[in-house]
Design an enzyme around this catalytic site. Structure first.
Site, short mmCIF file in Angstrom:
data_model
loop_
_atom_site.label_atom_id
_atom_site.label_comp_id
_atom_site.label_asym_id
_atom_site.label_seq_id
_atom_site.Cartn_x
_atom_site.Cartn_y
_atom_site.Cartn_z
N SER A 17 0.79 -1.16 0.02
CA SER A 17 0.01 0.01 0.12
C SER A 17 0.81 1.35 0.09
CB SER A 17 -1.06 0.02 1.24
OG SER A 17 -0.26 -0.17 2.47
N GLY A 18 2.23 1.19 0.08
CA GLY A 18 2.84 2.35 0.16
C GLY A 18 3.42 2.91 -1.31
N TYR A 19 4.13 3.83 -1.33
CA TYR A 19 4.62 4.41 -2.65
C TYR A 19 5.33 3.29 -3.55
CZ TYR A 19 3.43 9.23 -1.25
OH TYR A 19 2.79 10.37 -1.02
N THR A 20 6.17 2.51 -2.77
CA THR A 20 7.22 1.52 -3.55
C THR A 20 6.18 0.53 -3.96
OG1 THR A 20 9.07 2.28 -2.37
CG2 THR A 20 9.12 0.12 -3.37
N CYS B 85 17.29 4.55 -2.80
CA CYS B 85 17.66 5.55 -3.84
C CYS B 85 19.05 6.24 -3.42
CB CYS B 85 16.41 6.63 -3.92
SG CYS B 85 16.27 7.39 -2.51
N ASN C 284 13.64 8.06 -7.66
CA ASN C 284 13.91 7.27 -6.54
C ASN C 284 12.86 6.10 -6.07
OD1 ASN C 284 12.13 9.79 -5.77
ND2 ASN C 284 11.85 8.53 -4.07
#
Length: 338
Positions: free
Chosen positions: A9-12, A148, A306
């Protein structure tokens, strides 16, 4: 091949999903989220609506599942307990946390404040930059994917290290998405916008893994990393300085020797320099260099997204190698412009 994502559910996690929904050889199995368990994925990642009908599952459910590979996109200290259980039942792991990046278990006590319980797995793990460790990744069941800051620093630094630089200073400019999807003072837009400020300027914890990898090229190298928060959402830009007296022709040859055959590395023509604007949304890394011969200073530059080459894209690049796919499968995504 079946793949699960822990921490989807995170950005990554969202970037992993964005890539993998179009991967012809991958079927998504379990997508875990503690906060959104049982809810549709598109509720958290609305850009995937119509592309993915899955719901988030619990971590315990995913641990009982049957699949080929797991991405662990989790905070530091959690993956180390899950990974042995996954490996034991034959599931390969790409860990995006720092839990298996360092070979020396004593360094975890120094840099992360806990004793590593599985030093044997540190010996087995392979550091997940394909440009440096492609064969090891291909034959590994446990890959520790770097973040990153380490990725951009390493890509800009390696030619300088191989030319004999013993001391490097890495000046990083990083977008707010590096801080994750949970708002904090460091990532909240009104606090971040129009700001340029350093953080962890003394003893940044990623120095340990950067030195570990660069010492394969130069055994005596030392690196100091100074990251800066900037108002951009995405991007990591590394300017790495070395006090060595080399001309631009020598720098060009060294960058070309290391990277000319790499599918995701683009070396800028002499006299031009990378810009994160030209890599956003892609797995490409744009590299450049400069030489101040009168001063005796050489600089390597690296621009990456990133969340892609610095996280999800590189993790999928490793997955492709581990599962026998073409390394570039589902990753030849053009950057976004403007």
């Amino acid at each position: 091949m079946k793949v699960s994502i822990f921490g989807a559910s995170g950005y990554t996690g969202g970037e992993l999903l964005r890539i993998l929904v179009n991967h012809p050889g991958i079927e998504l199995s379990f997508l875990t989220s503690r906060e959104y368990e049982g809810k549709p994925v598109h509720l958290v990642h609305p850009h995937l609506k119509g592309l993915l009908k899955s719901k988030f599952s619990s971590m315990s459910e995913a641990m009982r599942g049957d699949y080929d590979l797991a991405f662990l996109s989790l905070p530091p200290g959690i993956s180390k307990d899950l990974t042995p259980k996954l490996l034991e039942v034959g599931i390969k792991v790409v860990d995006l946390s720092p839990d298996f990046r360092l070979k020396d278990p004593e360094l975890y006590e120094r840099w992360y404040g806990w004793k590593h319980p599985f030093p044997d797995l540190l010996e087995r793990s392979v550091y997940g930059i394909p440009e440096f460790n492609r064969d090891g990744i291909r034959h590994s069941s446990l890959v520790a994917a770097p973040g990153c800051n380490a990725t951009s620093t390493l890509l800009a630094s390696a030619p300088l290290a191989s030319l004999g630089a013993n001391r490097l200073i890495a000046d990083l400019k990083v977008g707010s998405s590096e801080a994750g999807s949970k708002p904090s003072k460091g990532s909240h837009h009104p606090e971040r916008s129009h700001a340029i400020r350093p953080y962890s300027p003394s003893g940044h914890r990623h120095q340990a893994e950067v030195e570990q990898e660069l010492r394969k090229l130069n055994a005596s190298i030392k690196v100091s990393i100074i990251p800066h928060s900037v108002g951009a959402v995405r991007g990591s830009f590394a300017s790495v300085y070395a006090l060595i007296d080399v001309d631009e022709e020598t720098l060009w040859r060294e960058f070309a020797k290391l990277y000319s055959n790499e599918p995701f590395i683009r070396i800028m023509p002499r006299g031009t320099f990378p810009d994160v604007k030209n890599v956003i949304g892609s797995n490409f890394a744009d590299l450049g260099f400069s030489s101040d011969e009168g001063f005796g200073r050489a600089t390597g530059f690296a621009a990456i997204d990133n969340l892609m080459k610095g996280a999800a894209g590189q993790a999928v690049q490793c997955m492709n190698l581990m599962l026998g796919f073409k390394e570039t499968e589902a990753l030849l995504i053009p950057p976004l412009r403007p």
